[in-house]
Write an enzyme that holds these catalytic residues in place. Structure first.
Site, short mmCIF file in Angstrom:
data_model
loop_
_atom_site.label_atom_id
_atom_site.label_comp_id
_atom_site.label_asym_id
_atom_site.label_seq_id
_atom_site.Cartn_x
_atom_site.Cartn_y
_atom_site.Cartn_z
N PRO A 148 7.94 -8.61 -2.11
CA PRO A 148 8.12 -7.60 -1.07
C PRO A 148 6.91 -7.51 -0.16
O PRO A 148 5.85 -8.07 -0.45
CB PRO A 148 8.30 -6.32 -1.87
N LYS A 173 9.37 -16.93 -2.41
CA LYS A 173 9.81 -16.51 -1.08
C LYS A 173 8.99 -15.29 -0.68
O LYS A 173 9.17 -14.21 -1.22
CB LYS A 173 11.30 -16.16 -1.04
N ALA A 175 7.55 -12.16 1.82
CA ALA A 175 8.21 -11.21 2.70
C ALA A 175 8.09 -11.65 4.16
O ALA A 175 7.10 -12.24 4.58
CB ALA A 175 7.59 -9.83 2.54
N GLY A 207 15.05 -14.02 7.48
CA GLY A 207 16.45 -13.64 7.33
C GLY A 207 16.76 -13.54 5.85
O GLY A 207 15.99 -12.97 5.09
N SER A 228 14.28 -3.26 -3.17
CA SER A 228 15.20 -2.14 -3.20
C SER A 228 16.28 -2.33 -4.25
O SER A 228 16.63 -3.46 -4.63
CB SER A 228 15.86 -1.96 -1.84
N GLU A 249 12.29 -5.25 -10.56
CA GLU A 249 11.64 -3.95 -10.42
C GLU A 249 12.09 -3.40 -9.08
O GLU A 249 11.77 -3.94 -8.03
CB GLU A 249 10.13 -4.03 -10.49
N CYS A 283 6.94 2.02 -4.67
CA CYS A 283 8.09 2.48 -5.46
C CYS A 283 7.70 3.48 -6.54
O CYS A 283 8.55 4.24 -7.00
CB CYS A 283 8.81 1.28 -6.09
N PHE A 380 10.90 6.37 0.79
CA PHE A 380 9.93 5.30 1.08
C PHE A 380 9.14 5.56 2.35
O PHE A 380 9.18 4.81 3.32
CB PHE A 380 10.66 3.95 1.17
#
Length: 479
Positions: A148, A173, A175, A207, A228, A249, A283, A380
């Site tokens: 994230p 991957k 963010a 994307g 999320s 998580e 979070c 958030f």
């Protein structure tokens, strides 16, 4: 060393392929740099390289090599810590102190799992005379790590380090919002002299194509995702056809329970930081203040004063106490939530736009309706509700009233009561008289919509390990 524009890293090589995207500074909207966007084909190539390395190198059977590589990565991250932290400020918008704290936590995490890499042990059991059952712990295969934007350094290494320690190879991957931070980390990783080619691979995203390909790929055995709850549920569904293991998580709605015997000044100090760190974009941030009725007015006065006096500004300014949100889209989203809070509850302190970037000042509001989306959903951002309870049972009921269960805190001088309430709250982490204390050694994870599995600590290895039973009869083998 930083790769410009930020490239992919596949099979030990930098791959400058794909359309260029811009990375923006949320504090002022200016362009920080550019990155190459990935694709499903690049994701599949990275997964194939990781699988070839898993089966074609000694990596999975070489714990000392894995420990050495993790230590080399930690050393290289430490050497680059100032540059990494500066990039986090530029791309993420958080305070310089927060960015450096995150970077140092990632280094600590990497060193911690370097130690655990050499301490993965199985067991043996004699089921009957002349028989032995050996239980071997071995790497699960290729791990897909989806990172994230809110803590792009720590949350990468929190998944990658245990995956490597366990003997997995990896595809990452990063963010979309923090590709340059990730490229600098990958430059440090790529320079680790003992790292075999193909063990760690990374493909940028612009994307959802890269993430979808990773989750669907038959070459990926485990997905480790932080983000999320909605996206986590989609990942579980997409992983089902290949029966992948998923470690998730997800979202949180952390309640902070303040009893009438709490040290209110201490609680306010802890919860101001605990709710507004990273502008509330974390979070485990304190999202709901549940306050015992006898001290509700006093606590509200103190926390309102603390929130009102928070200095919001650029993360590069040493005087700033809270940075920007990640982008103006999220700023607009939280502004809509503030208006909703004014309609459904009672506004205590109304936050608003500050300057030209994605800044918002803090918001506090009272609400009683447990069914409101403002209570039930993760917001958030720098917006926190205040709810009043009248006894211990109501405090626990309110704390457990949402579908989330990632973290919570309890403030009381009565240790027996604090411990009793902590046991009753359904959350993966409960802090007593503190909030937002995270360590490499201590597992985190959630109940309910907050996810599956645990990260940090020894249990952080579990998602990346398989248990193999090897049975032998002593009278048969070697006869």
């Amino acid at each position: 060393m930083t790769i410009h524009p930020a490239a992919h890293f596949i099979g030990g090589d930098w791959v400058a392929e794909g359309p260029l995207g811009d990375s923006l500074n949320p504090a002022d909207g200016t362009r920080v740099g550019q990155y190459h966007s990935g694709s499903a084909d690049l994701a599949n190539a990275a997964a194939s390289a990781a699988r070839a390395a898993f089966f074609g190198t000694p990596w999975a059977q070489a714990p000392r090599l894995r420990a050495q590589v993790l230590l080399e990565i930690a050393e290289r991250l430490e050497a680059a810590k100032a540059e990494i932290a500066d990039l986090v400020v530029l791309e993420n918008g958080k305070l310089r102190a927060e960015a450096m704290g995150e970077t140092m936590a990632a280094i600590s995490e990497t060193r911690y799992y370097a130690g655990l890499a050499r301490n993965i042990r199985g067991t043996m059991q004699e089921i009957a005379p002349g028989t032995l059952s050996l239980f071997h712990r071995e790497a699960a295969g290729v791990a897909g790590v989806i990172v994230p934007w809110n803590a792009p350094v720590t949350l990468l290494m929190r998944s990658l380090a245990p995956a490597l320690a366990a003997g997995c190879t990896a595809v990452i991957k990063p963010a979309i919002q923090t590709p340059l931070v990730h490229a600098r980390i990958m430059a440090a990783i790529a320079g680790a002299p003992s790292l075999p080619k193909g063990v760690i691979n990374s493909v940028n995203e612009n994307g959802i194509a890269v993430g979808q390909a990773m989750v669907a790929s038959p070459d990926v055995d485990v997905i480790s995702f932080t983000g999320s709850s909605r996206t986590g549920a989609a990942i579980m569904a997409a992983a089902a056809p290949t029966l992948k293991r998923v470690g998730l998580e997800l979202g949180g709605k952390a309640p902070a329970v303040i009893f009438d015997d709490a040290d209110l000044d201490h609680a306010v100090h802890e919860l101001t930081h605990g709710s507004l760190a990273m502008a509330g974009q974390i979070c485990v941030a304190a999202a709901r203040f549940l306050v015992h009725a006898p001290v509700a007015a006093a606590f509200e006065e103190k926390i309102t004063h603390a929130f009102r006096n928070i200095r919001t500004g650029p993360g590069s300014d040493p005087a700033s106490e809270m940075g920007a949100l990640i982008d103006t889209e999220n700023q607009a989203r939280v502004l809509r939530l503030i208006e909703q809070a004014g309609d459904e509850g009672q506004m205590i302190l109304k936050g608003g736009v500050l300057g030209n970037g994605a800044f918002l000042t803090p918001t506090l509001f009272r609400i009683d309706n447990l069914q409101s989306a403002l209570v039930q959903e993760e917001l958030f951002g720098p917006i926190v509700s205040v709810e009043v309870f009248h006894d211990e049972a109501e405090a626990v009921a309110r704390a457990n009233a949402t579908p989330y269960g990632l973290a919570a805190s309890v403030f009381s001088r009565d240790l027996a009561r604090a411990t009793r309430v902590a046991r009753a709250i359904r959350a993966g982490t409960v802090w007593l008289n503190s909030h937002l204390k995270l360590f490499a050694e201590a597992e985190t994870g959630g109940y309910g919509k907050s996810g599956l599995g645990r990260l940090h600590g020894p249990e952080g290895l579990y998602d990346f390990l398989e248990t193999k039973h090897i049975y032998m009869e002593q009278g048969v083998i070697g006869a």
